[in-house]
Every structure is written in C-alpha cells, then in structure tokens.
Scaffold this active site. Structure first.
Site, PDB file in Angstrom:
ATOM      1  N   LYS A 164      -5.832  -6.018   4.204  1.00  0.00           N
ATOM      2  CA  LYS A 164      -4.988  -6.639   3.324  1.00  0.00           C
ATOM      3  C   LYS A 164      -4.761  -8.033   3.960  1.00  0.00           C
ATOM      4  CE  LYS A 164      -3.600  -4.953   0.454  1.00  0.00           C
ATOM      5  NZ  LYS A 164      -4.384  -5.010  -0.948  1.00  0.00           N
ATOM      6  N   LEU A 193       6.102   0.883   1.478  1.00  0.00           N
ATOM      7  CA  LEU A 193       5.554   2.089   1.194  1.00  0.00           C
ATOM      8  C   LEU A 193       5.680   2.546  -0.256  1.00  0.00           C
ATOM      9  CD1 LEU A 193       3.845   4.368   2.527  1.00  0.00           C
ATOM     10  CD2 LEU A 193       5.831   5.699   2.506  1.00  0.00           C
TER      11      LEU A 193
HETATM   12  P1  NAP Z   1      -5.264   3.353  -5.117  1.00  0.00           P
HETATM   13  O1  NAP Z   1      -4.373   4.466  -5.915  1.00  0.00           O
HETATM   14  O2  NAP Z   1      -6.260   3.972  -4.128  1.00  0.00           O
HETATM   15  O3  NAP Z   1      -5.837   2.311  -5.864  1.00  0.00           O
HETATM   16  C1  NAP Z   1      -6.783   1.544  -5.488  1.00  0.00           C
HETATM   17  C2  NAP Z   1      -7.577   1.001  -6.662  1.00  0.00           C
HETATM   18  O4  NAP Z   1      -8.571   0.138  -6.155  1.00  0.00           O
HETATM   19  C3  NAP Z   1      -8.435   2.089  -7.449  1.00  0.00           C
HETATM   20  O5  NAP Z   1      -8.300   1.797  -8.783  1.00  0.00           O
HETATM   21  C4  NAP Z   1      -9.711   1.991  -6.854  1.00  0.00           C
HETATM   22  O6  NAP Z   1     -10.941   2.543  -7.686  1.00  0.00           O
HETATM   23  C5  NAP Z   1      -9.971   0.552  -6.730  1.00  0.00           C
HETATM   24  N1  NAP Z   1     -10.974   0.302  -5.500  1.00  0.00           N
HETATM   25  C6  NAP Z   1     -10.893   0.508  -4.472  1.00  0.00           C
HETATM   26  N2  NAP Z   1     -12.320   0.157  -4.126  1.00  0.00           N
HETATM   27  C7  NAP Z   1     -12.822  -0.114  -4.929  1.00  0.00           C
HETATM   28  C8  NAP Z   1     -14.375  -1.151  -5.006  1.00  0.00           C
HETATM   29  N3  NAP Z   1     -14.989  -1.182  -4.089  1.00  0.00           N
HETATM   30  N4  NAP Z   1     -14.483  -1.598  -6.372  1.00  0.00           N
HETATM   31  C9  NAP Z   1     -13.713  -1.181  -7.145  1.00  0.00           C
HETATM   32  N5  NAP Z   1     -12.377  -1.112  -7.150  1.00  0.00           N
HETATM   33  C10 NAP Z   1     -12.344  -0.303  -5.935  1.00  0.00           C
HETATM   34  O7  NAP Z   1      -3.979   2.916  -4.426  1.00  0.00           O
HETATM   35  P2  NAP Z   1      -2.660   2.066  -4.644  1.00  0.00           P
HETATM   36  O8  NAP Z   1      -1.568   2.778  -3.793  1.00  0.00           O
HETATM   37  O9  NAP Z   1      -2.244   2.205  -5.989  1.00  0.00           O
HETATM   38  O10 NAP Z   1      -2.924   0.712  -4.172  1.00  0.00           O
HETATM   39  C11 NAP Z   1      -2.896  -0.291  -5.025  1.00  0.00           C
HETATM   40  C12 NAP Z   1      -2.931  -1.792  -4.168  1.00  0.00           C
HETATM   41  O11 NAP Z   1      -1.561  -1.752  -3.832  1.00  0.00           O
HETATM   42  C13 NAP Z   1      -3.973  -2.008  -2.956  1.00  0.00           C
HETATM   43  O12 NAP Z   1      -4.306  -3.341  -3.094  1.00  0.00           O
HETATM   44  C14 NAP Z   1      -3.173  -1.611  -1.859  1.00  0.00           C
HETATM   45  O13 NAP Z   1      -3.306  -2.111  -0.830  1.00  0.00           O
HETATM   46  C15 NAP Z   1      -1.685  -2.173  -2.319  1.00  0.00           C
HETATM   47  N6  NAP Z   1      -0.662  -1.457  -1.576  1.00  0.00           N
HETATM   48  C16 NAP Z   1      -0.390  -0.089  -1.685  1.00  0.00           C
HETATM   49  C17 NAP Z   1       0.951   0.335  -1.206  1.00  0.00           C
HETATM   50  C18 NAP Z   1       0.967   1.804  -1.384  1.00  0.00           C
HETATM   51  O14 NAP Z   1       2.046   2.484  -0.495  1.00  0.00           O
HETATM   52  N7  NAP Z   1       0.434   2.648  -2.002  1.00  0.00           N
HETATM   53  C19 NAP Z   1       1.592  -0.451  -0.327  1.00  0.00           C
HETATM   54  C20 NAP Z   1       1.437  -1.899  -0.112  1.00  0.00           C
HETATM   55  C21 NAP Z   1       0.315  -2.153  -0.727  1.00  0.00           C
HETATM   56  P3  NAP Z   1     -11.364   4.122  -7.616  1.00  0.00           P
HETATM   57  O15 NAP Z   1     -10.059   4.849  -8.570  1.00  0.00           O
HETATM   58  O16 NAP Z   1     -12.501   4.062  -8.374  1.00  0.00           O
HETATM   59  O17 NAP Z   1     -11.368   4.487  -6.228  1.00  0.00           O
END
Ligand code: NAP
Length: 349
Positions: A164, A193
């Site tokens: 990140k 989070l």
């Molecule tokens: P998530 O549900 O795992 O979503 C991640 C998304 O990225 C999914 O749609 C996944 O697709 C896609 N992805 C991952 N690798 C990929 C690749 N190689 N090519 C294309 N797509 C890909 O996670 P989230 O919690 O919603 O997180 C979304 C964003 O927020 C991320 O950037 C994460 O770092 C950031 N974030 C999350 C949190 C948290 O607490 N959840 C906190 C801070 C920041 P698939 O469904 O096909 O795997």
C-alpha cells in the site's frame, strides 16, 4: 438531470467489500458506474450489485481488467470522468513472497493511472490507500496522533503494508512526472480498519476480527486496537474526495475512533450474548499473544497494529465535511450482518 447523471465513474475491484458500498453510494447519487472485475463470468461476486442497480434504477456495467496486465484498462477508462481505484490484494495472511502483493498493488496502480491519463476524459483519480501507509514502521506520531503528513517506514512494514505504501508513493510520483497535456487530479482516501455490514455472505479480511470474537476463536483478547471505520462512511469519503474542489493533491485519513479489541469485545458481548454468542473479554498478555501469533497467521497480521494506530481524521472532517459513525454502532451492525449471513455460530442452535 443532475450533473452526476451525465458522468461515468470507473470503480476498480468492483467485487470488493469497500468497492461494493462505493458503487452503491455512486448509484444513489445518480452516477453511471462501470466496475472492473477479474472475470465478468464470475457473477456470484456481483449479482447483488446488479440487483441493487436495478432496484435503484441506476446504470451499472462490469468490464474485465486485472492489475497484473495492461489488457482491458484502456477500454475500462474510456469515457469516464472519474476513476476510484480500490482494487489491491488484501490477503488474510502474510504471503511468503512479498512481491505477490506488492507487484499487483504498485504495477496495477500505475496501469490504472497510465490508462486514466491517456484517456483524455478522466479528470480525477481517487486512490484507496491504507492507514498502514501512515503508521507502520514504528515512527511515533506528533502529539500522539498520526496525520496525513506521516509516512510509514518501508523497511519495517509487513508485505501488505509495504504494497500500500509503495503503491501510493508510486501514484504521487507518477503524477509529478506527467506532462501538462495529460494531467489529472489525484486524491488518496486512507481508511483505518474498515468494518460494517456485508453486502453478500463473504467475510472480508477486516471483518474477520469481529467474526473471530463472535465465534470465540480465541480464549482471550490481545491488548491491541484499531481506528475502526464503517464501510458505508468510507464509501461516502470516496464520493466526497471525487467531488470536492478542495480535494485534489490531498491525502485524507478516515480513521474513525480508536477502539481497543477488549472494548470491541465488550460491545459485542453486551449486544449478542442474549443471542447465544459467548464473546471472550479476558485480556491475553502480550508474550502469550506473540507466541500465539507464531502459529496464527491472522494474529501475525494483527500484531502489526500494536500500540500505534491513533489516526486524526480532522482534515477529512474540515475539508470534505466527512463524518463517521460510532464504534459501537459499527460493531453492532457488523455483528448483526455476520449473524444474518450465517457467518458466525450461536450456541443457541
Ligand atoms: P477486498 O474485499 O479483498 O477487495 C479487493 C478487490 O481487489 C477485489 O475486488 C479483488 O478482486 C481486487 N483484486 C485483488 N487483486 C487483484 C488483481 N491482481 N487484479 C484485479 N483485481 C484484484 O478488500 P477491501 O477490504 O474491500 O479493500 C479494498 C481496498 O481498500 C484495497 O485497496 C485495500 O488495500 C484498501 N483498504 C482496506 C481496508 C480494510 O480494512 N478492509 C483498510 C484500509 C485500506 P477479487 O474479488 O477477484 O479477488
């Protein structure tokens, strides 16, 4: 017709936990939405959004694009005014090879930026960053609070935190190097989070914390905590970052309230004990936690947060007018959603 109804927004990683609510927020505000997924044939990850769009009378389509290849990105951004780049690997455990998460995060962000800047239509890209770009690596915050001026130390980051950090750094550098005729605005939204209700019955990496407490997957609770924030409020933050005239060139921490894991456990215990959930509330001493983390990948990820997670969201509040709901409400809604989706097990059954 409102101005938003003539504008198309690309949301990358449409199948994700945060992206789903971002798409809902955009549809509710009249935007036309295009979402990228790795495979359009895997409709089980997106049917809930298709149904929502139909219910709201909104316009939503999905296109294929992966972070690890250039294919598809030019078509994905074509005709879009905004790009909200949420896609990034968010693995439940620390990978053996850090490049498994770093390469797609960094190269993918640059692919999306290159396509957006070449499109001739995209005016602004909002990047979903992470508080781990700010507080990882044991750099102590000023006055006890981390702000957007803080940057994590790469040498002390876990692979996910590093992915990140390097992705956001690469995005700002890319922007600095862009020729004048290909400029676009960049804004980074930096969540703590992210918890909150699930749109479909799949636990996200972050909501596992609440699932483990409700399932009593641990006998006692480590002395750690997070700035917890609701996924619905993070979706609003993305829309505000996209619309606000003040936002370009800025990072916005959206951290919610710092909440110790034992405080989380007490809220969940009070709310869900009557439904048969026996939430642990005893404190797990740090040495025991360190030892347990050697065998428990999720706990190893959690150890990353010990004692340094106080995030100031003041800038987002002042400049974007962003608000965040209380930790208690977030936890109750997350817990209820896990119960409703059958993702936790009550002792009453
Ligand atoms: P998530 O549900 O795992 O979503 C991640 C998304 O990225 C999914 O749609 C996944 O697709 C896609 N992805 C991952 N690798 C990929 C690749 N190689 N090519 C294309 N797509 C890909 O996670 P989230 O919690 O919603 O997180 C979304 C964003 O927020 C991320 O950037 C994460 O770092 C950031 N974030 C999350 C949190 C948290 O607490 N959840 C906190 C801070 C920041 P698939 O469904 O096909 O795997």
């Amino acid at each position: 017709m409102s101005p938003s109804q003539t504008e198309t927004v690309l949301v990358t990683g449409a199948s994700g936990f945060i992206a789903g609510y971002v798409i809902e927020e955009l549809l509710r505000h009249g935007y036309t939405v295009r979402g990228t997924v790795r495979d359009v044939a895997r409709t089980e990850k997106t049917t809930h959004l298709t149904a929502l769009a139909a219910q709201l009378g909104g316009r939503l389509e999905f296109v294929a694009a992966r972070l690890d290849t250039d294919e598809g990105w030019a078509d994905a951004v074509a005709g879009c005014t905004f790009v909200l780049h949420t896609a990034s690997p968010n693995p439940p455990a620390i990978p053996r090879d850090e490049d498994e998460v770093i390469r797609p995060a960094v190269d993918g962000t640059l692919r999306v930026l290159r396509a957006a800047s070449a499109s001739g239509t995209v005016r602004r890209l909002v990047l979903t960053s992470s508080s781990l770009t700010v507080n990882a690596g044991r750099n102590e915050p000023k006055d006890g609070w981390h702000t957007e001026d803080d940057w994590s130390l790469p040498e002390a980051c876990t692979p996910y935190a590093k992915s990140k950090l390097l992705a956001e750094r690469a995005a700002w550098t890319f922007l600095d190097d862009l020729p004048e005729d290909r400029r676009l605005d960049l804004v980074a939204v930096i969540p703590g989070l992210v918890l909150g209700p699930l749109q479909r019955p799949e636990v996200s990496t972050s909501t596992v914390v609440v699932q483990r407490l409700l399932n009593r997957s641990m006998p006692a609770v480590p002395n750690i905590g997070w700035s917890i924030v609701d996924v619905r409020d993070i979706a609003v933050a993305h829309r505000l970052a996209m619309e606000s005239p003040k936002a370009p060139g800025n990072r916005y921490l959206c951290g919610g309230t710092y909440t110790g894991m034992r405080d989380m456990a007490h809220v969940l215990a009070a709310e869900f004990a009557p439904q048969g959930f026996h939430v642990p509330t005893l404190r797990l001493p740090y040495p025991a936690m360190w030892l347990a983390a050697r065998f428990d990948p999720a706990l190893r990820v959690a150890l990353d947060f010990v004692g340094r997670e106080r995030l100031s969201s003041q800038k987002a509040i002042d400049e974007l007018g962003w608000t965040s709901r209380s930790s208690a409400e977030i936890l109750r809604d997350t817990g209820q959603s896990l119960i409703d989706h059958g993702l936790v097990h009550s002792r009453h059954k």
